[in-house]
Scaffold this motif. Structure first.
Motif, mmCIF file in Angstrom:
data_model
loop_
_atom_site.group_PDB
_atom_site.id
_atom_site.type_symbol
_atom_site.label_atom_id
_atom_site.label_comp_id
_atom_site.label_asym_id
_atom_site.label_seq_id
_atom_site.Cartn_x
_atom_site.Cartn_y
_atom_site.Cartn_z
ATOM 1 N N LEU A 363 35.355 49.967 34.681
ATOM 2 C CA LEU A 363 35.744 48.790 33.913
ATOM 3 C C LEU A 363 37.261 48.637 33.920
ATOM 4 O O LEU A 363 37.790 47.532 34.032
ATOM 5 C CB LEU A 363 35.238 48.896 32.474
ATOM 6 N N GLY A 364 37.983 49.771 33.811
ATOM 7 C CA GLY A 364 39.439 49.713 33.867
ATOM 8 C C GLY A 364 39.931 49.170 35.194
ATOM 9 O O GLY A 364 40.852 48.349 35.246
ATOM 10 N N ALA A 365 39.307 49.610 36.283
ATOM 11 C CA ALA A 365 39.703 49.125 37.610
ATOM 12 C C ALA A 365 39.433 47.627 37.743
ATOM 13 O O ALA A 365 40.238 46.883 38.312
ATOM 14 C CB ALA A 365 38.945 49.899 38.683
ATOM 15 N N ASP A 366 38.287 47.169 37.208
ATOM 16 C CA ASP A 366 37.973 45.739 37.241
ATOM 17 C C ASP A 366 39.006 44.940 36.442
ATOM 18 O O ASP A 366 39.415 43.853 36.849
ATOM 19 C CB ASP A 366 36.579 45.486 36.671
ATOM 20 N N SER A 367 39.426 45.485 35.296
ATOM 21 C CA SER A 367 40.415 44.796 34.465
ATOM 22 C C SER A 367 41.749 44.688 35.187
ATOM 23 O O SER A 367 42.420 43.643 35.129
ATOM 24 C CB SER A 367 40.601 45.547 33.142
ATOM 25 N N ILE A 368 42.159 45.769 35.848
ATOM 26 C CA ILE A 368 43.413 45.737 36.604
ATOM 27 C C ILE A 368 43.329 44.703 37.720
ATOM 28 O O ILE A 368 44.249 43.901 37.937
ATOM 29 C CB ILE A 368 43.734 47.126 37.184
ATOM 30 N N ARG A 369 42.192 44.711 38.429
ATOM 31 C CA ARG A 369 42.016 43.768 39.528
ATOM 32 C C ARG A 369 42.090 42.330 39.026
ATOM 33 O O ARG A 369 42.784 41.490 39.619
ATOM 34 C CB ARG A 369 40.662 44.030 40.195
ATOM 35 N N GLY A 370 41.391 42.054 37.907
ATOM 36 C CA GLY A 370 41.416 40.706 37.358
ATOM 37 C C GLY A 370 42.796 40.315 36.864
ATOM 38 O O GLY A 370 43.247 39.179 37.071
ATOM 39 N N GLY A 371 43.492 41.262 36.199
ATOM 40 C CA GLY A 371 44.821 40.961 35.686
ATOM 41 C C GLY A 371 45.820 40.704 36.791
ATOM 42 O O GLY A 371 46.639 39.781 36.709
ATOM 43 N N VAL A 372 45.764 41.509 37.855
ATOM 44 C CA VAL A 372 46.682 41.318 38.980
ATOM 45 C C VAL A 372 46.407 39.988 39.671
ATOM 46 O O VAL A 372 47.338 39.243 40.033
ATOM 47 C CB VAL A 372 46.563 42.497 39.972
ATOM 48 N N THR A 373 45.134 39.665 39.859
ATOM 49 C CA THR A 373 44.788 38.382 40.476
ATOM 50 C C THR A 373 45.296 37.219 39.632
ATOM 51 O O THR A 373 45.885 36.264 40.158
ATOM 52 C CB THR A 373 43.264 38.269 40.649
#
Length: 862
Positions: A363-373
């Motif tokens: 979930l943390g990795a998904d959040s980082i990916r979404g935030g960076v995008t």
């Protein structure tokens, strides 16, 4: 030192090198390979808030007990080997533990909560407890616990304490009955082993019920003086049955773990069983040697946290400083954890978890990916808007924006601040807000160019006239962020830190760096024109906004009334952070019907669970709230989380789902968070009112606060209609929206203050309209860039941060609306009732020019 370009570029270079070095140093040493420290919600991990168990309190000094517990926990977690862990005291009775990247949260919780109080006691060999049994039997009969006709054995208590297993299972939940006391408790020989003195056997299905009866006050006072009853920590299997041993021990231990200096786990080379070898200090070894020498031939029980560890060994000879604890069938890892907690020392009082949050690494990795995008898309949109509207000047602002990003992350890294998911969203939002100062400056430059001034004077005057509005708007936002940091927790504090750092970074880049770029451009090309864009929206606008105040009041009144009706019908949808309870986010391998999940939860005893899809069809959020008189303890919230896992084991199957996030908040913490959220909003009002009263006068501050209150009420109505949860992240969005709305209002009021002095012959309504029209281009550009970044957050930021993005998206509109149609008319009303010095001068000037009442002087409005 800033008078020459050379010195200005040296300062910029020093700041850039410091920021880049800080980012590189963090990247080099961080286990997560990130240039900034990531919060638990981004890298995954566990957050625990622990308090001393009040039911076990003996000391009258809670602060001292908490300090001792803090020291013990630090020793344990240091040996546990978690990098970047956080262990800190909050108040007098609470400890917060954060363990990033933890892979076995249950093991970590067990190590944190274990009291680890070690005792050595001699078992009773006098048979005193056997002689007390008749008195205990009479006490039970006096309490109405009597025999039931037709039972298979003369004593149903016997079935609970060592007799027939079938009857025991029936009676483990039914009222206990009693008969002949001689069979109340069975000797350990019933299990087929040679009994130890003071050792009895109880069926595993009944020992908890038996323990509750034996500890009744009427029974407890009949225990033999100087003796204590303690249970074995683990049951033993005998055929198809399981038994729990009960031991009669000396009340006073011969020694405790206070004298322990070392403990190491190992495997017994003969039995291959796990054990812990311990070593005592000199004083402890001397006392232990004396006592064991005196009890040679007796049996010694080893107790940990009140439970007997294995069967008591016989003392064959004197034992001095070294000994061992055999764990009987437990794993080597359990022995290592026990040795770890023994080395760290025992807690003064047991700890209970009052707030628990876990985030899985996926979930943390998904959040980082979404935030960076979202950051990349938002930045691209801002670049297009700024360069398309302001041409070369916009390009210089974009260059400063890149430096701003480096400064922001470098400062976070330098101060070892953690970047949380709300903080990442705050950074994405600040990309849009960061250009606000540049927009103010550029619009001021355009006004100076319209007056035919030289290029150098245009730059100097543009920065000079924009500075008051920039300072006032940013300080008001910092004030709200400070209250958010003071009263928020974890991720919300991370958001506040990111917001404050971003504001200071934007001030440096907009006020210092972009000006340096302009000065460099003018020096390099002294004959060039200042490229600040040809396209201009709302140039020379002269709208009569004040005349539209009554229809605007009617529109906003209707929206607020509709929101109030929806709120009255639905109520406030608080998250489990505020009500207390448990939230579990689950990802399943297959699509599971919601009703199947509900049935599984009901089978595990979870009444009225809330089950919602969360993002994709394979993701669910389960909420079990604590409300009203049914408020449960913190331990119940932990049990609920385990019950949710058990329900998914049943419905989906073990290994076919993944718990990506869980939160368990006790009722006490939930109440505290509600109170803190209220204080954060309430006190920020007064802080902003005081600041605006100081910078302007109290009339301006009161009008701004009333407009902000309108924004909060409108946003609450929007939240109710959208059925969004009120969580800490949503409170952060509320306060950010407050700061954003105040920015807009302050910029208009700053222009009002300026125009009151420049246009003393205009009436106050004309001055208000003039000020709104003059700042309208800035509002359109700033709101456009902010909406662009918010749109990127809504689309790409992910489900967890989407409520924040939606509220901020709505807040941009309501903030703009209130600045024009609420704040300005309210200021007009206040100035008419209690006119200030400038307003009186404007009124006198208006009388001299005989301007029509209630209409702006159109000849002076641009």
């Amino acid at each position: 030192m800033f008078t020459t370009l050379r010195n200005r570029f040296i300062v910029i270079a020093i700041l850039m090198v410091a920021a880049v070095f800080s980012l590189w140093d963090t990247y080099r040493t961080s286990p997560s390979n990130s240039p900034v420290n990531l919060g638990l919600d981004l890298q995954g991990g566990m957050h625990l808030a622990l308090e001393l168990d009040q039911s076990e309190r003996v000391s009258q000094d809670p602060a001292s007990d908490t300090d001792l517990a803090l020291t013990v926990l630090r020793k344990r977690i240091d040996e546990f080997g978690v990098a970047e862990r956080v262990i800190q005291k909050v108040g007098d009775e609470r400890i917060v533990v954060e363990l990033p990247g933890i892979k076995d949260p249950e093991r970590a919780k067990d190590i944190v909560r274990r009291t680890a109080f070690l005792e050595f006691r001699i078992t009773d060999k006098t048979g005193a407890f056997d002689r007390a049994l008749p008195s205990i039997d009479r006490a039970l009969r006096d309490l109405g616990i009597t025999a039931t006709a037709g039972t298979t054995r003369p004593n149903a208590v016997t079935s609970l304490l060592g007799g027939d297993s079938t009857q025991a299972e029936q009676d483990s939940t039914a009222p206990l009955t009693g008969g002949a006391i001689s069979t109340l408790i069975q000797p350990a020989g019933v299990t087929g082993v040679s009994p130890t003195p003071g050792e009895y056997a109880v069926l595993e299905t009944a020992w908890r019920r038996a323990d509750s009866l034996l500890r009744l006050p009427e029974v407890r006072r009949l225990w033999p003086r100087g003796l204590d009853l303690r249970w074995a920590g683990q049951p033993v299997s005998v055929g198809v049955e399981q038994y729990r041993y009960l031991y009669v021990l000396d009340e006073e231990p011969i020694i405790t773990g206070a004298n322990l200096v070392n403990a190491q786990a190992q495997l017994d080379p003969l039995t291959n069983g796990a054990e812990v070898n311990f070593e005592l200090d000199r004083a402890g070894g001397r006392k232990f040697g004396q006592e064991t020498a005196r009890h040679v031939g007796d049996y010694m029980a080893i107790l940990l946290d009140g439970d007997v560890q294995g069967r008591p060994p016989i003392i064959q000879s004197r034992i001095d400083r070294r000994g061992r604890i055999q764990l009987g069938g437990r794993s080597l890892q359990e022995a290592q954890d026990l040795a770890l907690t023994l080395r760290a020392g025992s807690l003064p009082i047991p700890l209970q978890i009052v707030d628990e949050r876990q985030v899985g690494p996926s979930l943390g990795a998904d959040s980082i990916r979404g935030g960076v995008t979202a950051a990349l898309v938002g930045t691209l949109l801002v670049i297009l808007i700024m360069t398309g509207y302001y041409a070369l000047s916009g390009l210089l602002a974009v260059g400063a924006l890149i430096i701003y990003s480096v400064f922001t992350f470098g400062t976070l890294s330098m101060f070892d601040a953690a970047l949380t998911l709300p903080g990442l969203a705050g950074f994405v939002l600040s990309i849009g807000i960061a250009v606000d100062a540049n927009v103010l400056i550029f619009e001021r430059m355009r006004e100076e160019l319209d007056q035919g001034k030289t290029l150098r004077l245009v730059v100097d005057e543009g920065y000079l006239h924009a500075m008051p509005a920039i300072i006032d708007s940013n300080i008001s936002t910092i004030l709200t962020a400070l209250f958010l940091f003071q009263f928020g927790t974890g991720p919300v504090q991370g958001f506040a830190v990111t917001l404050i750092v971003g504001i200071f970074a934007s001030l440096i880049t907009a006020v210092f760096i972009t000006r340096t770029f302009f000065l460099w451009w003018l020096k390099k090309r002294p004959d060039a024109t200042l490229s600040i864009g040809k396209f201009r929206v709302f140039k020379d606008a002269a709208y009569d906004f004040i005349a539209m105040r009554r229809p605007a009041f009617a529109i906003t009144g209707a929206i607020l009334a509709l929101g109030a009706v929806v709120l009255a019908i639905r109520g406030v949808n608080y998250s489990v952070e505020f009500t207390g309870g448990t939230l579990v986010q689950v990802h399943t391998d297959e699509v599971i019907p919601t009703e199947s999940i509900r049935s599984g939860l009901n089978a595990q005893g979870i009444a009225n669970p809330e089950i919602q899809p969360f993002g994709g069809p394979n993701d669910f959020v389960v909420r079990a709230r604590i409300e009203g008189e049914d408020a449960r303890s913190s331990n119940d919230t932990q049990a609920t989380a385990a019950a949710v896992a058990a329900a998914f084991d049943q419905v989906v199957g073990p290994g076919k789902y993944q718990i990506t996030r869980s939160e368990s908040v006790g009722p006490k913490v939930g109440g505290e968070l509600r109170q803190q959220a209220f204080f954060a909003i309430f006190l920020s009002f007064f802080a902003v009112l005081a600041y605006l009263a100081y910078r302007f006068e109290w009339r301006f501050g009161l009008a701004a606060v009333i407009a902000t209150a309108h924004d909060i009420l409108g946003t609450i109505a929007f939240t109710a209609m959208m059925r969004l949860e009120i969580s800490l992240v949503v409170v952060a969005a509320f306060l950010t929206m407050v700061g954003y709305s105040l920015n807009d209002t302050i910029i208009i009021f700053d222009r009002v203050r300026e125009n009151l002095r420049k246009h003393r012959r205009d009436d106050f309504i004309s001055i208000l309209n003039r000020s709104i029209n003059e700042t309208l281009p800035r509002s359109v550009l700033t709101h456009g860039t902010t909406l662009a970044t918010l749109l990127a957050l809504v689309i790409f930021g992910g489900e967890v941060i989407r409520p924040f993005s939606l509220i901020m998206f709505f807040g941009v509109f309501t903030g703009t609306f209130s600045s024009i149609f609420i704040a300005a008319p309210v200021l007009l009303y206040i100035e008419r009732r209690w006119p200030g010095a400038d307003a009186r001068a404007a009124r006198a000037g208006a009388k001299r020019t005989a301007a029509p009442a209630g209409r702006p002087a159109q000849s002076t409005a641009r």
